[in-house]
Design a protein around this motif. Structure first.
Motif, PDB file in Angstrom:
ATOM      1  N   SER A 105       0.290   4.197  17.195  1.00 20.36           N
ATOM      2  CA  SER A 105       1.471   3.328  17.124  1.00 20.36           C
ATOM      3  C   SER A 105       1.982   2.944  18.509  1.00 20.36           C
ATOM      4  CB  SER A 105       2.584   4.016  16.329  1.00 20.36           C
ATOM      5  OG  SER A 105       2.966   5.239  16.953  1.00 20.36           O
ATOM      6  N   ARG A 123       0.481  -6.389   8.974  1.00 27.57           N
ATOM      7  CA  ARG A 123       0.777  -4.997   8.655  1.00 27.57           C
ATOM      8  C   ARG A 123       0.588  -4.763   7.162  1.00 27.57           C
ATOM      9  NH1 ARG A 123       4.630  -6.789  11.934  1.00 27.57           N
ATOM     10  NH2 ARG A 123       6.172  -6.937  10.264  1.00 27.57           N
ATOM     11  N   ILE A 125       0.537  -1.501   3.782  1.00 21.22           N
ATOM     12  CA  ILE A 125       0.853  -0.164   3.281  1.00 21.22           C
ATOM     13  C   ILE A 125      -0.401   0.344   2.569  1.00 21.22           C
ATOM     14  CG2 ILE A 125       2.313   1.186   1.733  1.00 21.22           C
ATOM     15  CD1 ILE A 125       4.392  -1.121   1.991  1.00 21.22           C
ATOM     16  N   ALA A 157       1.717   3.447   6.747  1.00 20.38           N
ATOM     17  CA  ALA A 157       1.708   2.199   7.506  1.00 20.38           C
ATOM     18  C   ALA A 157       0.320   1.933   8.064  1.00 20.38           C
ATOM     19  CB  ALA A 157       2.726   2.278   8.642  1.00 20.38           C
ATOM     20  N   LEU A 203       5.633   6.068   5.372  1.00 17.40           N
ATOM     21  CA  LEU A 203       6.854   5.282   5.238  1.00 17.40           C
ATOM     22  C   LEU A 203       7.747   5.830   4.121  1.00 17.40           C
ATOM     23  CD1 LEU A 203       5.083   1.823   5.347  1.00 17.40           C
ATOM     24  CD2 LEU A 203       6.548   2.727   7.159  1.00 17.40           C
ATOM     25  N   TYR A 208       9.544  -0.115   2.437  1.00 21.37           N
ATOM     26  CA  TYR A 208       8.271  -0.821   2.281  1.00 21.37           C
ATOM     27  C   TYR A 208       8.378  -2.312   2.617  1.00 21.37           C
ATOM     28  CZ  TYR A 208       6.253   3.303  -0.045  1.00 21.37           C
ATOM     29  OH  TYR A 208       5.769   4.549  -0.338  1.00 21.37           O
ATOM     30  N   TRP A 211       9.238  -2.994   6.306  1.00 23.00           N
ATOM     31  CA  TRP A 211       8.074  -2.786   7.168  1.00 23.00           C
ATOM     32  C   TRP A 211       7.136  -3.990   7.118  1.00 23.00           C
ATOM     33  CZ3 TRP A 211       5.143  -0.973  10.867  1.00 23.00           C
ATOM     34  CH2 TRP A 211       3.760  -0.971  10.732  1.00 23.00           C
ATOM     35  N   ALA A 219       8.910  -3.796  14.325  1.00 23.28           N
ATOM     36  CA  ALA A 219       8.093  -2.990  13.417  1.00 23.28           C
ATOM     37  C   ALA A 219       7.875  -1.564  13.923  1.00 23.28           C
ATOM     38  CB  ALA A 219       6.750  -3.676  13.179  1.00 23.28           C
TER      39      ALA A 219
END
Length: 240
Positions: A105, A123, A125, A157, A203, A208, A211, A219
């Motif tokens: 990250s 991005r 999930i 993430a 997350l 959700y 993000w 972010a």
């Protein structure tokens, strides 16, 4: 580094927990690098078909609210292990993707491998029931299953990419984002001794949509270590 995780079973958990349709084809219980998995990405309302009367009713209901792009989600099948857009050949994609299952990250916005996907807002999930880490405290690697204490699925993430080869071959792929876990009460016990400890960026359920829709510069605020007391670790029993 987490290179194996457990997909959702039963498939009814996808609509129940993540509000997306279940995969068209069943997934294997365990997902490894270069194997097919699924991820969830955002779809703007204008990209989805919606009956005109429903759209008009929604517009009327939202007339007094601040304008913002409606967000919906879609489940996408892809390869676990990201293939950067700049890769030249399928053979190179095969070699690189096994090493790109995790994205740090701290450097995702500057890494040559992930920067384009991050800055493009790609991005996602990744739904999972558990992930696996090796415990070396006995002197040998003991695979350990880590899941939520309450048994509920986790949304991790990630970033995704779509690569197109010279012959038209398309590979959709994704990587899991990680955060530092040197001081994490649980994860710091695992992985290779002497190395920096990393954990998946899990997350919170309520974050959700935020993000998926956040601007790239915002972010990274979601990149936090998940509370140790919300996780449960169990050694994997070997079959005889």
């Amino acid at each position: 580094m987490s290179t194996q995780y457990e997909s959702l079973h039963p498939a009814t958990l996808y609509p129940e927990v993540f509000h997306v349709a279940a995969p068209d084809s069943p997934l294997g219980r365990n997902v490894w690098p270069r194997q097919p998995g699924v991820f969830i990405r955002a779809v703007k309302a204008e990209e989805t078909a919606e009956p005109e009367e429903i759209q008009e009713a929604q517009e009327a209901a939202d007339a007094d609210k601040p304008a913002r792009a409606p967000l919906s989600r879609e489940l996408v099948t892809g390869q676990f292990g990201l293939v950067p857009r700049w890769v030249k050949s399928a053979s190179d994609a095969k070699l690189r993707s096994t090493k790109l299952v995790n994205a740090r990250s701290e450097t995702v916005s500057t890494s040559n491998n992930f920067r384009e996907a991050w800055l493009a807002g790609q991005r996602c999930i990744v739904p999972m029931t558990a992930f696996f880490e090796d415990d070396f405290r006995s002197g040998k690697a003991v695979s350990t299953r880590i899941a939520r204490v309450d048994g509920q699925p986790m949304g991790v993430a990630g970033v995704w990419e779509s690569w197109t080869g010279a012959d038209g071959q398309v590979i959709t792929s994704y990587s899991l984002l990680t955060v530092n876990a040197n001081n994490h009460a649980l994860i710091s016990r695992y992985q290779q001794p002497g190395n920096e400890k990393r954990m998946l960026a899990i997350l919170n359920e309520g974050a959700y949509d935020a993000w998926l829709s956040a601007r790239p510069e915002k972010a990274k605020e979601f990149m936090r270590a998940y509370a140790a007391n919300w996780l449960l670790a169990n050694p994997v029993e070997k079959s005889r």
